[in-house]
Design a protein around this motif. Structure first.
Motif, PDB file in Angstrom:
ATOM      1  N   MET A 246       0.764  -1.170   0.094  1.00 30.99           N
ATOM      2  CA  MET A 246       0.101  -0.043  -0.085  1.00 30.99           C
ATOM      3  C   MET A 246       0.934   1.342  -0.024  1.00 30.99           C
ATOM      4  N   GLY A 247       1.979   1.064   0.751  1.00 32.25           N
ATOM      5  CA  GLY A 247       2.757   2.454   0.784  1.00 32.25           C
ATOM      6  C   GLY A 247       3.407   2.315  -0.621  1.00 32.25           C
ATOM      7  N   LYS A 248       3.811   1.401  -1.111  1.00 37.55           N
ATOM      8  CA  LYS A 248       4.610   1.750  -2.487  1.00 37.55           C
ATOM      9  C   LYS A 248       3.660   2.278  -3.456  1.00 37.55           C
ATOM     10  N   LEU A 249       2.487   1.718  -3.546  1.00 39.93           N
ATOM     11  CA  LEU A 249       1.463   2.156  -4.540  1.00 39.93           C
ATOM     12  C   LEU A 249       1.159   3.623  -4.304  1.00 39.93           C
ATOM     13  N   ALA A 250       1.284   3.952  -2.922  1.00 37.53           N
ATOM     14  CA  ALA A 250       1.063   5.339  -2.508  1.00 37.53           C
ATOM     15  C   ALA A 250       1.703   6.424  -3.352  1.00 37.53           C
ATOM     16  N   VAL A 251       2.813   6.088  -3.425  1.00 39.97           N
ATOM     17  CA  VAL A 251       4.039   6.830  -4.276  1.00 39.97           C
ATOM     18  C   VAL A 251       3.259   7.232  -5.877  1.00 39.97           C
ATOM     19  N   VAL A 252       3.000   6.052  -6.300  1.00 40.13           N
ATOM     20  CA  VAL A 252       2.283   6.401  -7.579  1.00 40.13           C
ATOM     21  C   VAL A 252       0.902   7.069  -7.733  1.00 40.13           C
ATOM     22  N   GLN A 253       0.206   6.681  -6.829  1.00 42.65           N
ATOM     23  CA  GLN A 253      -0.960   7.471  -6.573  1.00 42.65           C
ATOM     24  C   GLN A 253      -0.883   8.840  -6.535  1.00 42.65           C
ATOM     25  N   PHE A 254       0.210   9.285  -5.659  1.00 43.01           N
ATOM     26  CA  PHE A 254       0.243  10.596  -5.498  1.00 43.01           C
ATOM     27  C   PHE A 254       0.526  11.662  -6.726  1.00 43.01           C
ATOM     28  N   PHE A 255       1.411  11.021  -7.680  1.00 48.82           N
ATOM     29  CA  PHE A 255       1.760  11.749  -8.833  1.00 48.82           C
ATOM     30  C   PHE A 255       0.517  11.544  -9.810  1.00 48.82           C
ATOM     31  N   SER A 256      -0.224  10.412  -9.804  1.00 47.70           N
ATOM     32  CA  SER A 256      -1.089  10.095 -10.778  1.00 47.70           C
ATOM     33  C   SER A 256      -2.353  11.111 -10.542  1.00 47.70           C
ATOM     34  N   TRP A 257      -2.801  10.982  -9.245  1.00 48.23           N
ATOM     35  CA  TRP A 257      -3.934  11.819  -8.915  1.00 48.23           C
ATOM     36  C   TRP A 257      -3.558  13.271  -8.492  1.00 48.23           C
ATOM     37  N   PHE A 258      -2.418  13.878  -8.438  1.00 45.56           N
ATOM     38  CA  PHE A 258      -1.971  15.154  -8.707  1.00 45.56           C
ATOM     39  C   PHE A 258      -2.351  15.562  -9.934  1.00 45.56           C
ATOM     40  N   ALA A 259      -1.990  14.779 -10.917  1.00 43.98           N
ATOM     41  CA  ALA A 259      -2.251  15.021 -12.478  1.00 43.98           C
ATOM     42  C   ALA A 259      -3.811  15.313 -12.703  1.00 43.98           C
ATOM     43  N   LEU A 260      -4.687  14.171 -12.227  1.00 44.78           N
ATOM     44  CA  LEU A 260      -5.985  14.197 -12.510  1.00 44.78           C
ATOM     45  C   LEU A 260      -6.865  15.198 -11.837  1.00 44.78           C
ATOM     46  N   PHE A 261      -6.282  15.782 -10.860  1.00 43.71           N
ATOM     47  CA  PHE A 261      -7.082  17.014 -10.182  1.00 43.71           C
ATOM     48  C   PHE A 261      -6.613  18.162 -10.899  1.00 43.71           C
ATOM     49  N   ALA A 262      -5.362  18.327 -11.217  1.00 43.60           N
ATOM     50  CA  ALA A 262      -5.157  19.545 -12.281  1.00 43.60           C
ATOM     51  C   ALA A 262      -6.157  19.450 -13.493  1.00 43.60           C
ATOM     52  N   MET A 263      -6.110  18.400 -14.188  1.00 46.17           N
ATOM     53  CA  MET A 263      -6.726  18.330 -15.260  1.00 46.17           C
ATOM     54  C   MET A 263      -8.323  18.665 -15.027  1.00 46.17           C
ATOM     55  N   TRP A 264      -9.017  18.093 -13.994  1.00 49.07           N
ATOM     56  CA  TRP A 264     -10.335  18.369 -13.675  1.00 49.07           C
ATOM     57  C   TRP A 264     -10.601  19.704 -13.447  1.00 49.07           C
ATOM     58  N   VAL A 265      -9.749  20.472 -12.614  1.00 45.44           N
ATOM     59  CA  VAL A 265      -9.963  21.719 -12.336  1.00 45.44           C
ATOM     60  C   VAL A 265      -9.657  22.931 -13.473  1.00 45.44           C
ATOM     61  N   TYR A 266      -8.581  22.473 -14.383  1.00 48.77           N
ATOM     62  CA  TYR A 266      -8.082  23.642 -15.154  1.00 48.77           C
ATOM     63  C   TYR A 266      -8.130  23.399 -16.760  1.00 48.77           C
ATOM     64  N   THR A 267      -8.915  21.956 -16.954  1.00 54.10           N
ATOM     65  CA  THR A 267      -8.917  21.866 -18.303  1.00 54.10           C
ATOM     66  C   THR A 267      -9.952  23.053 -19.271  1.00 54.10           C
ATOM     67  N   THR A 268     -10.875  23.264 -18.354  1.00 49.89           N
ATOM     68  CA  THR A 268     -11.992  24.355 -19.126  1.00 49.89           C
ATOM     69  C   THR A 268     -11.361  25.660 -19.440  1.00 49.89           C
ATOM     70  N   PRO A 269     -10.578  26.224 -18.197  1.00 52.89           N
ATOM     71  CA  PRO A 269     -10.242  27.574 -18.718  1.00 52.89           C
ATOM     72  C   PRO A 269      -8.825  27.472 -19.635  1.00 52.89           C
ATOM     73  N   ALA A 270      -8.227  26.304 -19.417  1.00 49.71           N
ATOM     74  CA  ALA A 270      -6.956  25.891 -20.222  1.00 49.71           C
ATOM     75  C   ALA A 270      -7.383  25.934 -21.755  1.00 49.71           C
ATOM     76  N   VAL A 271      -8.506  25.090 -22.323  1.00 48.74           N
ATOM     77  CA  VAL A 271      -8.893  24.968 -23.560  1.00 48.74           C
ATOM     78  C   VAL A 271      -9.665  26.275 -23.977  1.00 48.74           C
ATOM     79  N   ALA A 272     -10.354  26.903 -22.914  1.00 46.07           N
ATOM     80  CA  ALA A 272     -11.007  28.381 -23.295  1.00 46.07           C
ATOM     81  C   ALA A 272      -9.946  29.228 -23.853  1.00 46.07           C
ATOM     82  N   GLN A 273      -9.036  29.459 -22.899  1.00 45.91           N
ATOM     83  CA  GLN A 273      -7.607  30.135 -23.476  1.00 45.91           C
ATOM     84  C   GLN A 273      -6.820  29.698 -24.736  1.00 45.91           C
ATOM     85  N   HIS A 274      -6.332  28.424 -24.652  1.00 47.83           N
ATOM     86  CA  HIS A 274      -5.241  28.104 -25.723  1.00 47.83           C
ATOM     87  C   HIS A 274      -6.189  27.873 -26.980  1.00 47.83           C
ATOM     88  N   ILE A 275      -7.406  27.532 -26.950  1.00 46.87           N
ATOM     89  CA  ILE A 275      -8.010  27.224 -28.190  1.00 46.87           C
ATOM     90  C   ILE A 275      -9.195  28.346 -28.761  1.00 46.87           C
TER      91      ILE A 275
END
Length: 442
Positions: A246-275
């Motif tokens: 569980m501790g070893k998987l926690a390291v992987v989970q940290f980086f993958s869910w950090f990425a997912l959170f950033a996507m969910w929060v900022y994809t709408t403004p990112a696409v609105a600005q960028h595209i």
């Protein structure tokens, strides 16, 4: 110890069918909450703070639900009471979320939105963990990969439905897609109504078609000392006794869910600005709302690709091994995120979603399939609940840091938040191959 009976395809399907509706609601939330809160007057830099509600609810609720469901033996079952109760509360939150006028005379719309977000997230978390444990409870070892692969397929079918709803209502049925400042477009309101209804119906399907093992059957199929089924430990004792995987998987989970959170929060403004070339904080224009609908489509598409990949995930994992499958999938997700910076056309972003979808499918299935054979059966719920800490902590860290990073490091350019997500997902792929090893069943 007797061997658990093999389940038919449809029995495994029914185990997780309710997750389709839960994920339809969760996908609607992910694709539209930033939009709704912006409509209610939330500042772009503060969006990540509102999104902290989700991981905080998970941190508080899932370990408790896991422990409680381990000790719950009712006529309805062991996990189903929590699944059913959480679904009802989540549906209520979805019905109220886009209707701030209900409480406008008492509290500001943005506060009402935050409260409804908390209700939805708390309720979703009540249902998530028991669904994970239900698959582990009911499937024999040789069907574990299949069980979580089918669950992943259903999760993503639900996400497709939830993500596409506003786009379909706007472009196919002509429902209005804009609203005055402080209000939510009718396309979003009706999407939440439909999503909440799908959630209730699908959960009822699982509740009425699935029969859980009773205590005697459970003991018969699991090599667990009788006393340990009712053994009570403090949270910290349980935490300290958790398997090392569980501790070893926690390291992987940290980086993958950090990425997912950033996507969910900022994809709408990112696409609105960028595209679409919208300005910062410009959330009431037709261009921004068109971009927001397209983000819903993109989120639906990554769920389509995840669903398709999940069909083959079982065989790929059996061939390559769970860890290699997990790592390669995360790598493709990183490439998907990073490519969004390169592409400047809205349709090109579909290719980015292929990698994101593959990573999402693996994130939903592989950690739990790896854990299922590593955890004691009588404590499956509590350990799965504790494992959810590895999902929520990176989201809390993201929520606390991302707004500041956007303002002072990336100077309001939200597309760089997606680039940051790609780098984080790449670190997740590297961590999986370096730290996580296959383990034998307990």
């Amino acid at each position: 110890m007797a061997k658990k009976p093999k389940l038919s395809f449809w029995q495994i399907w029914n185990l997780s069918f309710g997750f389709l509706g839960v994920q339809a609601g969760f996908a609607l939330q992910n694709a539209n909450v930033s939009r709704i809160l912006s409509n209610y007057g939330a500042d772009l830099h503060h969006l990540s703070f509102f999104w902290l509600v989700a991981p905080i609810m998970g941190l508080i609720i899932q370990p408790w639900v896991g422990a409680a469901s381990d000790r719950t033996w009712t006529r309805m079952g062991r996990r189903k009471p929590f699944i059913f109760g959480g679904a009802i509360a989540a549906a209520l939150g979805m019905f109220f979320m886009p209707n701030s006028h209900i409480a406008m005379a008492i509290i500001p719309p943005v506060v009402f939105g935050a409260i409804m977000l908390a209700l939805m997230d708390a309720s979703f978390n009540v249902t998530f963990q028991p669904f994970r444990s239900l698959v582990a409870d009911m499937t024999p070892d040789e069907q574990t990969n299949t069980g979580y692969s089918i669950q992943t397929l259903l999760i993503n079918l639900g996400a497709v439905i939830g993500s596409f709803l506003p786009f379909v209502l706007t472009n196919w049925l002509g429902v209005e897609n804009t609203a005055p400042e402080g209000s939510v477009p009718p396309s979003v309101i009706w999407s939440f109504y439909i999503g909440g209804s799908i959630l209730l119906v699908s959960v009822l399907w699982t509740v009425f078609t699935t029969k859980e093992y009773n205590p005697e059957e459970f003991k018969q199929y699991n090599s667990t000392p009788e006393s340990s089924v009712t053994e009570k430990q403090s949270f910290w004792q349980t935490l300290m006794s958790m398997p090392g995987i569980m501790g070893k998987l926690a390291v992987v989970q940290f980086f993958s869910w950090f990425a997912l959170f950033a996507m969910w929060v900022y994809t709408t403004p990112a696409v609105a600005q960028h595209i679409w070339g919208t300005a910062i904080g410009d959330s009431s224009t037709s261009a921004y709302n068109e971009a927001a609908n397209w983000v819903g489509v993109l989120f639906g598409l990554y769920s389509v690709f995840a669903a398709l990949f999940s069909i083959f995930l079982d065989k790929i994992a059996n061939s390559l091994g769970r860890v290699k499958t997990y790592s390669l999938s995360l790598l493709l997700g990183a490439i998907g995120y990073l490519s969004m910076y390169i592409f400047t056309g809205q349709y090109a972003l579909i290719f980015s979603m292929v990698g994101v979808g593959i990573a999402w499918a693996a994130i939903l299935a592989m950690p739990y399939a790896i854990l299922a054979r590593s955890l004691p059966a009588d404590r499956m719920g509590v350990y799965m609940g504790i494992f959810n800490i590895t999902v929520v902590v990176p989201q809390i860290v993201s929520g606390l840091l991302l707004g500041t990073i956007l303002k002072f490091v990336f100077h309001e350019k939200a597309i760089y938040m997606i680039v940051l997500a790609g780098i984080s997902m790449l670190l997740a792929a590297i961590s999986a191959i370096l730290f996580v090893k296959e383990t034998k069943a307990v």
